[in-house]
Design an enzyme around this catalytic site. Structure first.
Site, PDB file in Angstrom:
ATOM      1  N   GLY A  34       8.560  -9.752   5.099  1.00 52.83           N
ATOM      2  CA  GLY A  34       9.912  -9.426   5.540  1.00 52.83           C
ATOM      3  C   GLY A  34      10.560  -8.407   4.620  1.00 52.83           C
ATOM      4  N   SER A  35      11.869  -8.446   4.572  1.00 56.12           N
ATOM      5  CA  SER A  35      12.610  -7.415   3.831  1.00 56.12           C
ATOM      6  C   SER A  35      12.605  -7.673   2.327  1.00 56.12           C
ATOM      7  CB  SER A  35      14.046  -7.384   4.350  1.00 56.12           C
ATOM      8  OG  SER A  35      14.632  -8.651   4.141  1.00 56.12           O
ATOM      9  N   GLU A  41       5.037  -9.657   1.194  1.00 58.82           N
ATOM     10  CA  GLU A  41       4.689  -8.435   1.933  1.00 58.82           C
ATOM     11  C   GLU A  41       6.011  -7.821   2.377  1.00 58.82           C
ATOM     12  OE1 GLU A  41       1.697  -7.024   2.683  1.00 58.82           O
ATOM     13  OE2 GLU A  41       0.513  -8.499   1.601  1.00 58.82           O
ATOM     14  N   CYS A  51       6.546  -1.621   9.061  1.00 57.12           N
ATOM     15  CA  CYS A  51       6.736  -1.545   7.602  1.00 57.12           C
ATOM     16  C   CYS A  51       6.019  -0.357   6.984  1.00 57.12           C
ATOM     17  CB  CYS A  51       6.273  -2.840   6.953  1.00 57.12           C
ATOM     18  SG  CYS A  51       4.565  -3.248   7.357  1.00 57.12           S
ATOM     19  N   GLU A 101      15.172   1.837   3.553  1.00 51.95           N
ATOM     20  CA  GLU A 101      14.151   1.910   4.603  1.00 51.95           C
ATOM     21  C   GLU A 101      14.859   2.047   5.963  1.00 51.95           C
ATOM     22  OE1 GLU A 101      12.289  -1.889   5.055  1.00 51.95           O
ATOM     23  OE2 GLU A 101      10.557  -1.075   6.104  1.00 51.95           O
TER      24      GLU A 101
HETATM   25  P1  NAD Z   1      13.798 -10.454   7.181  1.00 56.18           P
HETATM   26  O1  NAD Z   1      13.542 -10.453   5.714  1.00 56.18           O
HETATM   27  O2  NAD Z   1      15.189 -10.334   7.648  1.00 56.18           O
HETATM   28  O3  NAD Z   1      13.237 -11.814   7.848  1.00 56.18           O
HETATM   29  C1  NAD Z   1      11.926 -12.287   7.622  1.00 56.18           C
HETATM   30  C2  NAD Z   1      11.931 -13.806   7.719  1.00 56.18           C
HETATM   31  O4  NAD Z   1      12.787 -14.328   6.719  1.00 56.18           O
HETATM   32  C3  NAD Z   1      12.418 -14.360   9.064  1.00 56.18           C
HETATM   33  O5  NAD Z   1      11.565 -15.409   9.460  1.00 56.18           O
HETATM   34  C4  NAD Z   1      13.821 -14.858   8.762  1.00 56.18           C
HETATM   35  O6  NAD Z   1      14.173 -15.991   9.502  1.00 56.18           O
HETATM   36  C5  NAD Z   1      13.743 -15.213   7.285  1.00 56.18           C
HETATM   37  N1  NAD Z   1      15.027 -14.983   6.589  1.00 56.18           N
HETATM   38  C6  NAD Z   1      15.955 -14.028   6.874  1.00 56.18           C
HETATM   39  N2  NAD Z   1      16.990 -14.113   6.016  1.00 56.18           N
HETATM   40  C7  NAD Z   1      16.724 -15.155   5.194  1.00 56.18           C
HETATM   41  C8  NAD Z   1      17.429 -15.746   4.088  1.00 56.18           C
HETATM   42  N3  NAD Z   1      18.603 -15.286   3.711  1.00 56.18           N
HETATM   43  N4  NAD Z   1      16.851 -16.789   3.470  1.00 56.18           N
HETATM   44  C9  NAD Z   1      15.651 -17.264   3.852  1.00 56.18           C
HETATM   45  N5  NAD Z   1      14.949 -16.754   4.893  1.00 56.18           N
HETATM   46  C10 NAD Z   1      15.476 -15.713   5.555  1.00 56.18           C
HETATM   47  O7  NAD Z   1      12.853  -9.318   7.777  1.00 56.18           O
HETATM   48  P2  NAD Z   1      12.732  -8.841   9.274  1.00 56.18           P
HETATM   49  O8  NAD Z   1      13.988  -8.148   9.662  1.00 56.18           O
HETATM   50  O9  NAD Z   1      12.236  -9.934  10.137  1.00 56.18           O
HETATM   51  O10 NAD Z   1      11.543  -7.751   9.144  1.00 56.18           O
HETATM   52  C11 NAD Z   1      11.778  -6.452   8.747  1.00 56.18           C
HETATM   53  C12 NAD Z   1      11.395  -6.216   7.300  1.00 56.18           C
HETATM   54  O11 NAD Z   1      10.114  -6.732   7.047  1.00 56.18           O
HETATM   55  C13 NAD Z   1      11.311  -4.741   6.960  1.00 56.18           C
HETATM   56  O12 NAD Z   1      11.891  -4.525   5.708  1.00 56.18           O
HETATM   57  C14 NAD Z   1       9.809  -4.461   6.895  1.00 56.18           C
HETATM   58  O13 NAD Z   1       9.450  -3.388   6.078  1.00 56.18           O
HETATM   59  C15 NAD Z   1       9.295  -5.763   6.405  1.00 56.18           C
HETATM   60  N6  NAD Z   1       7.914  -5.954   6.828  1.00 56.18           N
HETATM   61  C16 NAD Z   1       6.919  -5.917   5.919  1.00 56.18           C
HETATM   62  C17 NAD Z   1       5.609  -6.047   6.331  1.00 56.18           C
HETATM   63  C18 NAD Z   1       4.459  -5.999   5.359  1.00 56.18           C
HETATM   64  O14 NAD Z   1       3.358  -6.348   5.777  1.00 56.18           O
HETATM   65  N7  NAD Z   1       4.649  -5.575   4.132  1.00 56.18           N
HETATM   66  C19 NAD Z   1       5.330  -6.249   7.673  1.00 56.18           C
HETATM   67  C20 NAD Z   1       6.376  -6.305   8.572  1.00 56.18           C
HETATM   68  C21 NAD Z   1       7.671  -6.166   8.157  1.00 56.18           C
END
Ligand code: NAD
Length: 442
Positions: free
Chosen positions: A172-173, A194, A228, A318
């Site tokens: 995630g982010s 990741e 990503c 990003e």
């Molecule tokens: P996100 O971080 O908002 O969410 C990811 C997960 O975390 C979700 O399941 C969400 O429910 C949970 N989450 C969100 N906020 C949270 C909090 N405050 N506390 C605990 N859990 C929480 O990311 P997203 O918007 O789903 O995905 C986009 C991001 O992910 C982009 O920055 C992208 O670059 C990154 N990404 C990385 C990869 C990789 O393989 N490196 C792959 C895909 C996406």
């Protein structure tokens, strides 16, 4: 923790999972389309077929991957047999994002289970249809004690993070990655993070511009830029810019037609909140192509922006959407001034026919991974570790590395009782000079 499951049980279960994924492939694709109009071709290429191939590869190699590996012993311990045993960590928490919601949930789950762990998966709340089908498939194949899917949003995620795990795998982010790392630190839980970053795409004067434009358009606008490892911004040699922009426009039109909003091959932005965020990054005076938006339908056209500064909104974080800023450079020092302003990115792309320049870029900058003369495709080779560095992530996976990620490597030395050289035992009197010589020789 000793594994509660043996290898043949894991292989049988993964085979069941493989059959279920194949059986439900159409339903998965429909869910992805429902969630954000992911085109069928992209769903097969980047989601279902990827998971199917991961399953086949894991089932085929599991015996080999799980076997204790004998390593060359140290003469210091002669005679001994030395091994690396792989043991499952125990309870694994996987938190996954929405942008490749099937693949990024299932691939770590497959490896974590294959390595003998119990798994809890928290998929993204922003792709509810896909999460629903994931839950349906998983509950058909696994008992909840082995693999459980817990759906929910931030609160559920935080509740899970407050529990004790033996390993946390988060995709995630960067900002949520930091929250995960803090929670994991409470119990010294190992993590894979990741994350993302601002991925540069450098094009020098020797590049094949037409092909570069085609491959960049493919990598940038697939999944409507919500990838990503999508190129985030372009750094093109000043003299090449005009030609290159013409090629980009041509390739976008070839791929998505005059009006991409009616193209079946162009996905939507995940929700209105993200759509609003992306629209606010578009400075209409700098748009040289695209720029059309329709927030009600979460649509943003493939958009090219002429950018001269990195102090603007679009160059801050990003982008994660179909907006491509194009900056120029004349001397290498200008490339450096831009790239070194950002945290280490997840991906880096170089378009050049000059091998010395490409090699120099690869060696000069730290980044997760990347390509020369292409975008994103390094992801598809299971023999290449996939992961970030610095703010773009901790750890890497894919192929055997995924299995290893979810296994503790336990070192075991089996000593023979047939021979017991007296040298290492006290009293050490008169042995110092000899031990120095021996250690030096070894
Ligand atoms: P996100 O971080 O908002 O969410 C990811 C997960 O975390 C979700 O399941 C969400 O429910 C949970 N989450 C969100 N906020 C949270 C909090 N405050 N506390 C605990 N859990 C929480 O990311 P997203 O918007 O789903 O995905 C986009 C991001 O992910 C982009 O920055 C992208 O670059 C990154 N990404 C990385 C990869 C990789 O393989 N490196 C792959 C895909 C996406």
């Amino acid at each position: 923790m000793e594994s509660k499951t043996n290898i043949s049980f894991r292989k049988e279960t993964l085979t069941k999972l493989l059959n279920e994924v194949i059986l439900h492939e159409n339903e998965i694709m429909e869910a992805l389309y429902f969630d954000f109009k992911k085109p069928a071709f992209e769903s097969v290429l980047t989601e279902t077929s990827y998971v199917i191939s991961e399953l086949k590869d894991t089932i085929k190699n599991l015996n080999k991957w799980a076997k204790p590996r004998r390593v060359f012993p140290s003469l210091l311990n002669f005679p001994s047999k030395d091994y690396i045993f792989k043991e499952p960590y125990g309870k694994i928490l996987i938190i996954s994002p929405w942008n490749y919601p099937f693949q990024l949930a299932l691939c770590p789950l497959i490896s974590a289970f294959a390595a003998g762990n119990q798994v809890v998966l928290k998929p993204s709340e922003l792709t509810p249809k896909t999460s629903e089908i994931i839950e349906k498939i998983i509950s058909k194949v696994f008992i909840k004690k082995d693999v459980n899917v817990i759906e929910g949003g931030i609160e559920v995620s935080q509740q899970l993070l407050s529990e004790r795990w033996d390993y946390i795998f988060f995709t995630g982010s960067v900002s949520v990655g930091k929250i995960v790392a803090k929670a994991a630190a409470e119990n010294l839980t190992p993590v894979t993070l990741e994350l993302g970053g601002k991925n540069p795409c450098v094009i020098d004067e020797t590049a094949n511009l037409k092909l570069a434009a085609k491959r960049i358009v493919w990598g940038k606008f697939m999944n409507a830029g919500q990838t990503c490892i999508a190129p985030d911004y372009i750094l093109v040699q000043k003299n090449m810019k005009s030609h290159f922009v013409d090629y980009l426009k041509e390739e976008i039109t070839k791929a998505y037609g005059e009006n991409p909003s009616i193209s079946p091959d162009f996905a939507r932005i995940i929700n209105t909140k993200n759509c609003q965020r992306l629209i606010s990054l578009i400075d209409s005076e700098k748009v040289i192509f695209g720029g059309q938006t329709d927030i009600k339908n979460c649509y943003i056209a493939p958009t090219l922006i002429e950018e001269t500064s990195i102090e603007t909104e679009v160059m801050k974080d990003e982008i994660f959407g179909p907006i491509l800023p194009i900056l120029t450079y004349e001397k290498e020092i200008e490339i450096d001034a831009i790239i070194s302003k950002y945290e280490k990115p997840l991906a880096f792309y170089i378009f050049s026919e000059n091998r010395i320049f490409s090699k120099h870029m690869i060696q000069k900058y730290s980044f997760g991974g990347g390509c020369v003369n292409d975008t994103m495709v390094h992801f598809s080779n299971k023999r290449l570790p996939f992961g970030g560095v610095g703010h773009s992530g901790i750890g890497a996976y894919h192929g055997i590395l995924s299995f290893d990620t979810f296994s503790h490597k336990k070192s075991i030395l089996i000593k023979s009782n047939l021979l017991d050289l007296p040298f290492r035992y006290a009293p050490y009197k008169d042995k110092l000079a000899t031990i120095k010589k021996i250690l030096n020789w070894l």
